[in-house]
Enzyme design. Sequence first.
Site, PDB file in Angstrom:
ATOM      1  N   HIS A 294       0.844  -1.086   0.105  1.00 27.65           N
ATOM      2  CA  HIS A 294      -0.049  -0.043  -0.055  1.00 27.65           C
ATOM      3  C   HIS A 294       0.942   1.251  -0.043  1.00 27.65           C
ATOM      4  O   HIS A 294       0.313   2.399   0.429  1.00 27.65           O
ATOM      5  CB  HIS A 294      -1.016   0.010   1.329  1.00 27.65           C
ATOM      6  CG  HIS A 294      -2.227  -0.998   1.159  1.00 27.65           C
ATOM      7  ND1 HIS A 294      -3.332  -0.844   0.543  1.00 27.65           N
ATOM      8  CD2 HIS A 294      -2.184  -2.345   1.137  1.00 27.65           C
ATOM      9  CE1 HIS A 294      -3.998  -1.849   0.302  1.00 27.65           C
ATOM     10  NE2 HIS A 294      -3.422  -2.695   1.163  1.00 27.65           N
TER      11      HIS A 294
ATOM     12  N   HIS B 296       0.338 -15.619   8.436  1.00 27.98           N
ATOM     13  CA  HIS B 296       0.707 -14.785   7.469  1.00 27.98           C
ATOM     14  C   HIS B 296       2.010 -14.378   7.740  1.00 27.98           C
ATOM     15  O   HIS B 296       2.743 -14.875   8.841  1.00 27.98           O
ATOM     16  CB  HIS B 296      -0.370 -13.358   7.506  1.00 27.98           C
ATOM     17  CG  HIS B 296      -0.373 -12.950   6.127  1.00 27.98           C
ATOM     18  ND1 HIS B 296       0.724 -12.249   5.752  1.00 27.98           N
ATOM     19  CD2 HIS B 296      -1.465 -12.854   5.333  1.00 27.98           C
ATOM     20  CE1 HIS B 296       0.200 -11.632   4.454  1.00 27.98           C
ATOM     21  NE2 HIS B 296      -0.990 -12.170   4.323  1.00 27.98           N
TER      22      HIS B 296
ATOM     23  N   ASP C  43      -7.511 -12.847  -2.731  1.00 24.23           N
ATOM     24  CA  ASP C  43      -7.863 -13.946  -3.658  1.00 24.23           C
ATOM     25  C   ASP C  43      -8.388 -15.181  -3.057  1.00 24.23           C
ATOM     26  O   ASP C  43      -7.563 -15.592  -2.169  1.00 24.23           O
ATOM     27  CB  ASP C  43      -6.569 -14.411  -4.497  1.00 24.23           C
ATOM     28  CG  ASP C  43      -6.311 -13.161  -5.696  1.00 24.23           C
ATOM     29  OD1 ASP C  43      -6.961 -13.296  -6.646  1.00 24.23           O
ATOM     30  OD2 ASP C  43      -5.343 -12.387  -5.160  1.00 24.23           O
TER      31      ASP C  43
END
Length: 412
Positions: A17, A104, A344
């Site tokens: 980002h 993650h 996704d």
Amino acid sequence: MSTFGTLFRVTTYGESHCKSVGCIVDGVPPGMELTEADIQPQMTRRRPGQSALSTPRDEKDLVQIQSGTEYGVTLGTPIGMLVRNEDQRPKDYSEMDIYPRPSHADWTYLQKYGVKARSGGGRSSARETIGRVAAGAIAEKYLRLSHNIEIVAFVSSVGPIHLFDPEATPSSDPAFQSLLSTITREKVDSFLPVRCPDTVASGKMADLIAEYRDKKDSIGGTVTCVIRNVPAGLGEPCFDKIEAKLAHAMLSIPATKGFEVGSGFKGTEIPGSKHNDMFVPHPTKPLSLATATNYSGGIQGGITNGENIYFKVAFKSPATISIAQQTASYTGEPGTLEAKGRHDPSVVPRAIPIVEAMAALVVMDMVLQQQSREATREMLGRAARLVPELSRQEEKAAVEGVEKVLEAVEKA
């Protein structure tokens, strides 16, 4: 680190980002025609928002060449490329200030650096792969022009649904070998949104991904890749064998968990008497050899043998899902995380150009290394051919010198 390659070196930059992502590519041969039009097709195949089965993040991923070319021709200097992040939503990641997302990179990045990106996955995000795909497109063009090398990847499984029987050995299946020899990117893309080149299997895979998407869950899969027209002799023993470099490249892609080349793990179930690739005279190249089978996947002793290189990469189910999960905060307090953001439900359809790009970077680096070796060997060969002539001239001069000395002595 963020650099890959030896003679063809790629450094990527950017977070998920930040203002932009991109790369610097060093070692691009000079004099090659290159514009954004050569790079954009692969960027478009990788970009988000391609279908209802991918993240809805709306990024056009338009690449801009910043340096290294003039009037559409490479200068031999570093090529800088940039893609702007346009659809940023850092506010979607406010829960990451409290909870590291399960499976993650939030927790591991914090342990490594003592600080982490507060929005998205930072450098662990798939946005980082934009630079890889851009660099890979440059490598692919050179490989195509110089050796007619073709690189094509396709989805070979999603969850339990496989393109070929998972219990069989695909490398011994004539249909599989025929597919490797004939498949094109145009054919693969005709099976969007999944990119599995079979109508029945592709439909089942699409339904399965949609099912997990609707449940706010995710599912993994595998990608198979073939590299055709690779010259024999590429690869650097002992630690830089070409399959080792391919494994390094593929397992550096986010969400990868496995790699196999040629017959892979199924090859362990075949006796050597059947697994060996017997040599035969090459059908089109005089005084050269081919193999009757290709269990080796085009590589023997870590060096290419001229046959098709093929391998498979496993991608895990995406870690970021919107299902509420019981976890712990950074301070160890139990809690519930329901991740937001746009992700996704399965990464394999969009991973296709990334796998192709990383394969191109490996082969490009190996081609340049081999060309360097062959050039220096040729120089030695030319020098060796000159040595006898030079030696005769030096011998003649020495004899003439001695004769002159003897004549001078006799006269004295």
